[in-house]
Design an enzyme around this catalytic site. Sequence first.
Site, PDB file in Angstrom:
ATOM      1  N   LYS A  75       7.389 -95.771 -12.393  1.00  0.00           N
ATOM      2  CA  LYS A  75       7.592 -96.889 -11.472  1.00  0.00           C
ATOM      3  C   LYS A  75       6.621 -96.690 -10.316  1.00  0.00           C
ATOM      4  O   LYS A  75       6.442 -95.556  -9.830  1.00  0.00           O
ATOM      5  CB  LYS A  75       9.039 -96.874 -10.979  1.00  0.00           C
ATOM      6  CG  LYS A  75       9.418 -98.046 -10.067  1.00  0.00           C
ATOM      7  CD  LYS A  75      10.900 -97.985  -9.708  1.00  0.00           C
ATOM      8  CE  LYS A  75      11.358 -99.174  -8.874  1.00  0.00           C
ATOM      9  NZ  LYS A  75      12.814 -99.120  -8.574  1.00  0.00           N
ATOM     10  N   SER A 150      15.255-103.475  -9.422  1.00  0.00           N
ATOM     11  CA  SER A 150      13.840-103.543  -9.115  1.00  0.00           C
ATOM     12  C   SER A 150      12.936-102.856 -10.126  1.00  0.00           C
ATOM     13  O   SER A 150      11.735-103.101 -10.141  1.00  0.00           O
ATOM     14  CB  SER A 150      13.591-102.932  -7.741  1.00  0.00           C
ATOM     15  OG  SER A 150      13.889-101.545  -7.754  1.00  0.00           O
ATOM     16  N   SER A 174      19.039-100.532  -9.472  1.00  0.00           N
ATOM     17  CA  SER A 174      17.687-100.826  -9.963  1.00  0.00           C
ATOM     18  C   SER A 174      17.250-100.113 -11.226  1.00  0.00           C
ATOM     19  O   SER A 174      16.202-100.451 -11.775  1.00  0.00           O
ATOM     20  CB  SER A 174      16.658-100.546  -8.874  1.00  0.00           C
ATOM     21  OG  SER A 174      16.593-101.643  -8.012  1.00  0.00           O
TER      22      SER A 174
HETATM   23  N1  GLN Z   1      19.240-105.143  -6.158  1.00  0.00           N
HETATM   24  C1  GLN Z   1      19.541-104.212  -5.122  1.00  0.00           C
HETATM   25  C2  GLN Z   1      18.760-104.559  -3.879  1.00  0.00           C
HETATM   26  O1  GLN Z   1      18.090-105.524  -3.906  1.00  0.00           O
HETATM   27  C3  GLN Z   1      19.254-102.802  -5.573  1.00  0.00           C
HETATM   28  C4  GLN Z   1      17.828-102.455  -5.556  1.00  0.00           C
HETATM   29  C5  GLN Z   1      17.591-101.040  -5.937  1.00  0.00           C
HETATM   30  O2  GLN Z   1      18.447-100.389  -6.537  1.00  0.00           O
HETATM   31  N2  GLN Z   1      16.423-100.538  -5.559  1.00  0.00           N
HETATM   32  O3  GLN Z   1      18.810-103.878  -2.895  1.00  0.00           O
END
Ligand code: GLN
Length: 483
Positions: A75, A150, A174
């Site tokens: 990532k 994400s 994410s």
């Molecule tokens: N969807 C969540 C957010 O927008 C989690 C994102 C993540 O785990 N990095 O914060």
Amino acid sequence: MSGGGIAQLAQALRARRVSARALAERALAAARARSDLNAFITLSEDAALAAADRADAALARGDAAPLAGIPFAHKDIFCTRGIRTTCASRMLERFVPPYDATVVERLAAAGAVAIGKANLDEFAMGSSNENSHFGPVRNPWDATRVPGGSSGGSAAAVAAGIVPFATGTDTGGSIRQPAAFCGITGLKPSYGRVSRFGMIAFASSLDCGGVLARSAEDCAHVLAAIAGHDPRDATSVAHPAEDYVAALSTTLKGIRIGVAREYFGAGVADGVAAAVRAALAECERQGARLVEVSLPHAHLAIPAYYVIAPAEASSNLARYDGVRYGHRCDDPQSLEDLYTRSRAEGFGREVRRRILVGTYALSAGYYDAYYLRAQRVRRLIADDFAAAFATVDLIAGPTTPTVAFRLGEKAADPLAMYAADVNTVAVNLAGLPALSLPAGFSEGLPVGLQLIAPAFAEARLLAAGYQLQLATDWHLRQPTGAK
Ligand code: GLN
């Protein structure tokens, strides 16, 4: 890579039936052939081929490390020395780190071959991968759908068979949510199990590095490489790592799985609930005992998370000031102009929204009403889990309330987007490990089963996933066009 789990690939490499170089070339070619997915921000061909050649040399000598020659993607939130690390932000579009993250170092030491940097939501803020400066990622099962976020690029790259695994980070879901949307397996380890050193910070008390792969078995192989104490991360724990691969043989017999009533609440699609219940029935056939449990504060997880995460983000992202590194505006007229224009130009809409919300929640006069209150709720949520784990070994429910939604469907409605995280964020607030496993299909799209374990019980979690996957084949299904 169809059917080829990490163990099979490692065996083929050791038997010299295939070379690390050939696997790296194949993965790079597959990544290029699937540029329609937009899963990668950067392909690091030269570094990949050099790493593959080193792996081949070690394999020929017979002293290869466990993951020698296995291709994968990082990532693009993990710092990679000499390879640009953007966090999908214009702010870091040209940032080339002078050092490697610990996760990057450990996977390199284990012999794995990184082919590039996977797309994500900007600074890992999002649930759909639509918040990337480099454009959205598409779901390999249906190009009109999001892959989740994400870690959407990581999930799409694994689901499309480009690489057998990818790294991810999970602050509120994410890793698990994109794994669920893309029909793969995603492991979010306990907070502190995997070093955050060199992992670009979003919300430091929630961020966890982890892995997206086809199976729980493959997650175990990768976790074995990345888990462990790191003196460069003060929140990394000294608690010894278990032998995750050896533990896979523990069967489900007598394992008590708590089915969390709240995780099947309003908003969970019938088809998703039905698929998850069918997967749990399979666990029961394997000897597990299903017990209904309640997590009474579950409905407070989203409001608490969406105060705490932006608060920490507003503090972490203060470092991008246009002075030291990252984007700098042209021709600043004053110091204030430099700060405001560099930040306004460098950050996208969602990141700016989070900085504003977080700064507000932390400001004098509002701190007690928002931040402090959210921290108290966080404690109640952790206590709910502790109470449930007094009577069960694992907690289960759907990873996400729906299958992958359409691109654009929630992009204009942040609250609807945040609601997609309803079953994942509590796990981060409590610092627990959790696994999302493919559990069949609804509307022709993959469904994820989430299993949650007490802190540092990753071995128990992975074994349960492995045992379920021995008896089912959902994790082996691939979308058409997969490599
Ligand atoms: N969807 C969540 C957010 O927008 C989690 C994102 C993540 O785990 N990095 O914060």
